[in-house]
Design a protein around this motif. Sequence first.
Motif, short mmCIF file in Angstrom:
data_model
loop_
_atom_site.label_atom_id
_atom_site.label_comp_id
_atom_site.label_asym_id
_atom_site.label_seq_id
_atom_site.Cartn_x
_atom_site.Cartn_y
_atom_site.Cartn_z
N TYR A 12 58.15 37.62 40.42
CA TYR A 12 58.55 36.23 40.48
C TYR A 12 57.71 35.52 41.53
CZ TYR A 12 61.16 38.04 44.47
OH TYR A 12 61.50 38.67 45.64
N ASP A 13 57.64 34.21 41.41
CA ASP A 13 56.86 33.38 42.31
C ASP A 13 57.75 32.99 43.50
OD1 ASP A 13 55.16 31.63 43.54
OD2 ASP A 13 54.99 30.26 41.83
N LYS A 14 57.42 33.48 44.68
CA LYS A 14 58.25 33.22 45.87
C LYS A 14 58.28 31.74 46.23
CE LYS A 14 58.04 37.76 47.95
NZ LYS A 14 57.73 38.58 49.10
N ALA A 15 57.19 31.05 46.03
CA ALA A 15 57.17 29.61 46.35
C ALA A 15 58.11 28.85 45.42
CB ALA A 15 55.75 29.07 46.23
N GLU A 16 58.10 29.20 44.14
CA GLU A 16 59.01 28.56 43.19
C GLU A 16 60.46 28.90 43.52
OE1 GLU A 16 58.86 26.32 40.68
OE2 GLU A 16 56.78 26.00 41.21
N VAL A 20 63.54 26.39 44.20
CA VAL A 20 64.81 26.50 43.48
C VAL A 20 65.97 26.58 44.46
CG1 VAL A 20 66.19 28.06 42.04
CG2 VAL A 20 63.84 27.50 41.38
N LEU A 21 65.82 27.40 45.51
CA LEU A 21 66.88 27.55 46.49
C LEU A 21 67.17 26.22 47.20
CD1 LEU A 21 68.66 29.89 47.74
CD2 LEU A 21 67.10 29.74 49.66
N ASP A 22 66.12 25.47 47.53
CA ASP A 22 66.31 24.16 48.17
C ASP A 22 67.06 23.21 47.24
OD1 ASP A 22 65.09 24.95 50.51
OD2 ASP A 22 63.13 24.13 49.97
N GLN A 23 66.71 23.22 45.96
CA GLN A 23 67.39 22.35 45.01
C GLN A 23 68.87 22.72 44.85
OE1 GLN A 23 65.14 22.49 41.37
NE2 GLN A 23 63.65 21.00 42.10
N LYS A 48 62.62 37.44 51.18
CA LYS A 48 62.98 36.61 50.03
C LYS A 48 63.06 37.44 48.75
CE LYS A 48 61.14 32.45 52.08
NZ LYS A 48 60.32 31.28 51.97
N THR A 49 63.79 38.54 48.82
CA THR A 49 63.95 39.42 47.67
C THR A 49 65.31 39.24 47.00
OG1 THR A 49 64.77 41.20 49.09
CG2 THR A 49 62.41 41.19 48.59
N ALA A 73 65.64 27.48 35.20
CA ALA A 73 65.15 27.03 33.90
C ALA A 73 64.36 25.73 34.02
CB ALA A 73 66.31 26.86 32.94
N ALA A 74 64.84 24.83 34.86
CA ALA A 74 64.16 23.55 35.03
C ALA A 74 62.76 23.72 35.64
CB ALA A 74 64.99 22.62 35.91
N ARG A 75 62.57 24.75 36.43
CA ARG A 75 61.27 24.99 37.06
C ARG A 75 60.42 26.00 36.29
NH1 ARG A 75 60.64 22.11 41.46
NH2 ARG A 75 58.77 23.24 42.00
#
Length: 165
Positions: A12-16, A20-23, A48-49, A73-75
């Motif tokens: 998975y992409d850690k930046a994404e 997602v977590l911020d949203q 961030k695992t 899903a949105a990202r």
Amino acid sequence: MANFSFDIVSDYDKAEMNNVLDQVRREIDNRYDFKGTPAGIDWLNDDKTGVKISGNGDWQIDAIIEILRKKLAARGQSQKVLDVSRDSTTNNMQTSKEVPFKHGLDQEKAKKVTSAIRDSFPKVKPTIQGDTIRVTGNSKDELQNVMQILRERDFDFPLSFTNYR
């Protein structure tokens, strides 16, 4: 005759995931049914695992997981990265649940993917290399068809394609 290849990984992409977590945090802060409750989401560790979700009860935990799924899903991220199999724990009238992220292809998962490729495309050669699978073939169209078939298959783990050459 040129050989083309790509790698299959389960990551998975850690930046994404950070986005997602911020949203999810913003939505928890703004929702009226979470006002004045200990509802929240945080990283499981510094690597961030995974995430740790806390709330008043299982209903709040489930609501936050649903928000998390919608934001993924949105990202454009796979929801299969979430391992929600762990049970939630309750301490001092507060419920929490750890949701680690699935990543890495073990031998069993890699064999499922390679057999699916071999069944559909006998001319393409998949090779297991640690936690990645290298797929080589003589035509780019054939490799793109392999990617399409793997996207359509319903594996219980996320797949991403890298190093397309």
